[in-house]
Design a protein around this motif. Structure first.
Motif, mmCIF file in Angstrom:
data_model
loop_
_atom_site.group_PDB
_atom_site.id
_atom_site.type_symbol
_atom_site.label_atom_id
_atom_site.label_comp_id
_atom_site.label_asym_id
_atom_site.label_seq_id
_atom_site.Cartn_x
_atom_site.Cartn_y
_atom_site.Cartn_z
ATOM 1 N N LEU A 40 5.613 22.886 -16.031
ATOM 2 C CA LEU A 40 6.906 22.621 -16.674
ATOM 3 C C LEU A 40 7.265 21.147 -16.596
ATOM 4 C CD1 LEU A 40 9.489 23.593 -18.034
ATOM 5 C CD2 LEU A 40 10.428 24.093 -15.766
ATOM 6 N N LEU A 41 7.097 20.553 -15.417
ATOM 7 C CA LEU A 41 7.383 19.129 -15.286
ATOM 8 C C LEU A 41 6.452 18.317 -16.194
ATOM 9 C CD1 LEU A 41 8.871 16.801 -13.901
ATOM 10 C CD2 LEU A 41 7.122 16.853 -12.104
ATOM 11 N N GLY A 42 5.182 18.711 -16.245
ATOM 12 C CA GLY A 42 4.233 18.010 -17.101
ATOM 13 C C GLY A 42 4.629 18.076 -18.566
ATOM 14 N N LEU A 43 5.103 19.240 -19.011
ATOM 15 C CA LEU A 43 5.541 19.372 -20.407
ATOM 16 C C LEU A 43 6.767 18.511 -20.689
ATOM 17 C CD1 LEU A 43 5.066 23.204 -21.041
ATOM 18 C CD2 LEU A 43 3.955 21.348 -22.295
ATOM 19 N N LEU A 44 7.693 18.456 -19.740
ATOM 20 C CA LEU A 44 8.891 17.627 -19.927
ATOM 21 C C LEU A 44 8.528 16.146 -20.006
ATOM 22 C CD1 LEU A 44 11.398 19.405 -17.498
ATOM 23 C CD2 LEU A 44 11.417 19.445 -20.004
ATOM 24 N N PRO A 64 0.806 -1.230 0.000
ATOM 25 C CA PRO A 64 0.000 0.000 0.000
ATOM 26 C C PRO A 64 0.831 1.269 0.000
ATOM 27 C CG PRO A 64 -0.918 -1.596 1.530
ATOM 28 C CD PRO A 64 0.395 -2.143 1.072
ATOM 29 N N LEU A 65 1.964 1.271 0.713
ATOM 30 C CA LEU A 65 2.809 2.465 0.740
ATOM 31 C C LEU A 65 3.391 2.739 -0.643
ATOM 32 C CD1 LEU A 65 4.702 1.934 4.127
ATOM 33 C CD2 LEU A 65 2.767 3.464 3.658
ATOM 34 N N THR A 66 3.839 1.682 -1.304
ATOM 35 C CA THR A 66 4.364 1.833 -2.661
ATOM 36 C C THR A 66 3.286 2.326 -3.604
ATOM 37 O OG1 THR A 66 5.920 0.031 -2.243
ATOM 38 C CG2 THR A 66 5.542 0.650 -4.538
ATOM 39 N N PHE A 67 2.096 1.731 -3.466
ATOM 40 C CA PHE A 67 0.977 2.119 -4.320
ATOM 41 C C PHE A 67 0.632 3.592 -4.132
ATOM 42 C CE2 PHE A 67 -3.621 2.856 -4.557
ATOM 43 C CZ PHE A 67 -3.839 2.587 -5.900
ATOM 44 N N LEU A 68 0.533 4.040 -2.874
ATOM 45 C CA LEU A 68 0.175 5.433 -2.596
ATOM 46 C C LEU A 68 1.232 6.394 -3.111
ATOM 47 C CD1 LEU A 68 -1.223 5.053 1.041
ATOM 48 C CD2 LEU A 68 -2.542 5.473 -1.047
ATOM 49 N N LEU A 69 2.496 6.035 -2.952
ATOM 50 C CA LEU A 69 3.578 6.903 -3.402
ATOM 51 C C LEU A 69 3.578 7.047 -4.919
ATOM 52 C CD1 LEU A 69 6.112 8.539 -2.735
ATOM 53 C CD2 LEU A 69 7.433 6.415 -2.896
ATOM 54 N N ILE A 70 3.489 5.924 -5.618
ATOM 55 C CA ILE A 70 3.515 5.972 -7.081
ATOM 56 C C ILE A 70 2.290 6.699 -7.611
ATOM 57 C CG2 ILE A 70 3.473 4.573 -9.180
ATOM 58 C CD1 ILE A 70 5.094 2.478 -7.708
ATOM 59 N N THR A 71 1.137 6.460 -6.994
ATOM 60 C CA THR A 71 -0.088 7.119 -7.431
ATOM 61 C C THR A 71 0.015 8.630 -7.279
ATOM 62 O OG1 THR A 71 -1.407 5.193 -6.807
ATOM 63 C CG2 THR A 71 -2.572 7.271 -7.074
ATOM 64 N N ALA A 72 0.524 9.074 -6.125
ATOM 65 C CA ALA A 72 0.645 10.512 -5.881
ATOM 66 C C ALA A 72 1.619 11.155 -6.855
ATOM 67 C CB ALA A 72 1.081 10.753 -4.443
ATOM 68 N N ILE A 73 2.756 10.495 -7.099
ATOM 69 C CA ILE A 73 3.756 11.051 -8.016
ATOM 70 C C ILE A 73 3.209 11.099 -9.442
ATOM 71 C CG2 ILE A 73 6.017 10.636 -9.062
ATOM 72 C CD1 ILE A 73 6.947 9.571 -6.368
ATOM 73 N N SER A 74 2.462 10.065 -9.839
ATOM 74 C CA SER A 74 1.910 10.041 -11.195
ATOM 75 C C SER A 74 0.898 11.159 -11.412
ATOM 76 C CB SER A 74 1.268 8.683 -11.481
ATOM 77 O OG SER A 74 0.071 8.509 -10.737
ATOM 78 N N LEU A 75 0.173 11.530 -10.361
ATOM 79 C CA LEU A 75 -0.753 12.660 -10.483
ATOM 80 C C LEU A 75 0.029 13.936 -10.728
ATOM 81 C CD1 LEU A 75 -3.652 13.828 -10.192
ATOM 82 C CD2 LEU A 75 -3.136 14.137 -7.760
ATOM 83 N N GLY A 76 1.186 14.048 -10.111
ATOM 84 C CA GLY A 76 2.038 15.228 -10.231
ATOM 85 C C GLY A 76 2.584 15.581 -8.863
ATOM 86 N N PRO A 77 3.888 15.487 -8.666
ATOM 87 C CA PRO A 77 4.448 15.741 -7.329
ATOM 88 C C PRO A 77 4.143 17.134 -6.793
ATOM 89 C CG PRO A 77 6.177 15.592 -8.998
ATOM 90 C CD PRO A 77 4.930 15.131 -9.646
ATOM 91 N N PHE A 78 3.978 18.103 -7.700
ATOM 92 C CA PHE A 78 3.686 19.460 -7.240
ATOM 93 C C PHE A 78 2.197 19.671 -6.969
ATOM 94 C CE2 PHE A 78 7.648 19.907 -9.689
ATOM 95 C CZ PHE A 78 8.460 20.409 -8.684
ATOM 96 N N LEU A 79 1.410 18.618 -7.133
ATOM 97 C CA LEU A 79 -0.012 18.686 -6.775
ATOM 98 C C LEU A 79 -0.299 18.032 -5.430
ATOM 99 C CD1 LEU A 79 -1.853 17.918 -10.154
ATOM 100 C CD2 LEU A 79 -1.249 20.142 -9.164
#
Length: 492
Positions: free
Chosen positions: A343-347, A254-269
């Motif tokens: 910017l990260l999203g465009l990259l 679950p910790l891995t899942f939550l981390l990857i999910t949050a990063i995929s949404l956008g770390p700055f979100l």
């Protein structure tokens, strides 16, 4: 005149052009992908479903394939597989405009362009809607369902029950689940939304709420019937087969899942998302927040729990965020946090498009990435296969798995190319092995095949001979190799 009597200064609206340029850049990247990128293996796989219409399918429910069957009437063009993604993107943006008018009536244009930019810059949403996977349709239907339920709830709490919005939301929810199974999580979130709002709980005593729920469930009838006829194999696939049986319990998953999910949404979100959850909201904002948080909580908690005993891909949680996006931008603002996200999203989006439309990045740098590289070479492979077919006209066509088989079939505009693989897929329901006994096959293989595939083919055929290797190059670097095999004497 005293200072207290002076008129309060009004905030000058921020210019919209920078946001519009960012949105335009993301749309341009989508266009580059759709013009220069060959259809991916899963895209052609779903296209093949559209050529074999059924009540449902092994991997997913049928709605996306049904819609693709309509598109197929206009021809097998490379862009045909992705036309629907533009239609659903247009529908999603239109819904963002409806939310913007309601949430920011004083300046809906700014709210809309902010929402569109933040949405397109999210790696999760950009990647999963860039190509014709089921997610682009799922997102549109879930957001449309949310709008209908919120419109109904808003009027109901004001003392005016407009039942058509309730039934419309239920119908759209049913279609979302008919697109992809994780739409169920959105429906469970809607149920929690009703329970969390004291003003909506009287609905539990009316027949309309239950009839609406029955409507959403009834729309799943084709899936229920198909699974009944096929031993519930689709459900078994998602809960067992795709994981190689029942995997061991993993308490850290679950910790891995939550981390990857949050990063995929956008770390700055992530920080704006936490602020959104913690901040009190009233009126329609509060109503929409309750729905969004209910769906976010149910979907995320459910998949995190599932990941302990089975497995959960991060993109399954995409339904958790779609109702959040129109509300989240208020907490993102227009400062450095927004522009870091864009910017990260465009990259990331540029890297994705380059990797799948121009050249696979890892092989250019000396690495390997068969999942990306297999999508190149479709400008030369079909002609080589046709030449071999002319030399062996009695042979049937096949691939070593569902993806390269359907990519070959799509390139040749032939719906009869089959997959010969030890892994179960939809072809197991189409291919009549007994009628193919003794037949010869031209089989397209590639670098993704290993010893298991070779052993399986050796077992299934009297002889297997490699006819030629087709190297695929980008910028002078060989990034992948296809092989054409002649397999004689099929043994069911």
């Amino acid at each position: 005149m005293t200072d207290a009597s002076l008129p309060l200064p009004t905030r000058k609206p921020a210019p919209l052009l920078p946001l519009q340029l960012v949105v335009g850049a993301f749309l341009l990247l989508r266009l580059v992908m759709h013009v220069f990128g060959a259809p991916l293996g899963d895209e052609t796989y779903y296209w093949y479903w559209a050529q074999h219409l059924d009540l449902s399918y092994y991997d997913h429910p049928p709605l996306h394939a049904w819609l693709l069957s309509v598109v197929a009437l206009f021809g097998w063009w490379p862009i045909s597989t992705r036309i629907l993604t533009w239609l659903t993107l247009g529908g999603t943006l239109w819904l963002f405009w409806l939310f913007a008018r309601r949430l920011a009536p004083d300046n809906p244009a700014e709210r809309f362009w902010l929402t569109a930019a933040v949405y397109l810059a999210s790696p999760l949403f950009f990647a999963m809607t860039l190509v014709s996977y089921h997610d682009h349709l799922l997102i549109f239907l879930c957001l449309a369902s949310a709008w209908c339920f919120l419109t109904f709830a808003d009027r109901y709490e004001a003392g005016e029950a407009r039942w058509r919005w309730l039934y419309g939301g239920a119908a759209l929810l049913g279609l979302a689940v008919l697109t992809k199974y994780n739409g169920v999580l959105f429906g469970l979130g809607i149920g929690l939304f009703v329970l969390l709002r004291p003003e909506l709980r009287p609905l539990l005593r009316t027949p309309h709420l239950w009839l609406a729920a029955l409507l959403a469930i009834a729309i799943q009838t084709p899936v229920f019937v198909w699974n009944l006829w096929h031993g519930f194999s689709s459900y078994e696939f998602h809960f067992s087969t795709r994981w190689g049986g029942t995997p061991p319990i993993n308490w850290t998953a679950p910790l891995t899942f939550l981390l990857i999910t949050a990063i995929s949404l956008g770390p700055f979100l992530i920080w704006p998302l936490l602020k959104f959850i913690a901040t009190r909201a009233d009126g329609f904002d509060g109503l929409a927040k309750t729905l969004a948080v209910a769906v976010l909580g149910v979907s995320t908690a459910s998949l995190a729990a599932i990941s302990v005993v089975l497995g959960a891909y991060f993109y399954w949680n995409i339904v958790a965020y779609i109702a959040v996006i129109p509300l989240l931008v208020r907490h993102v603002g227009r400062g450095i946090q927004l522009w870091l996200h864009l910017l990260l999203g465009l990259l990331v989006a540029s890297a994705i498009v380059f990797n799948f439309a121009i050249a696979p990045i890892s092989p250019l740098l000396g690495g390997k990435d068969g999942g990306s590289s297999v999508n190149f070479g479709w400008d030369i492979v079909p002609a080589r296969v046709e030449a071999q077919l002319a030399a062996h006209p009695e042979a049937r066509l096949a691939g070593t798995r569902y993806s390269n088989a359907t990519q070959l079939g799509f390139a040749l505009h032939r719906p009869d190319v089959t997959a010969l693989s030890f892994e179960q897929d939809q072809f197991d329901y189409w291919f009549d092995a007994d009628s193919a006994a003794g037949a010869d096959f031209l089989i397209l293989a590639d670098d993704n095949d290993g010893e298991p595939e070779a052993a399986w083919l050796a077992e299934k055929f009297a002889s297997v001979t490699e006819l030629e290797t087709i190297p695929v190059q980008r910028f002078g670097v060989t990034v992948f190799n296809f092989r054409i095999l002649l397999a004689k004497g099929f043994r069911p």
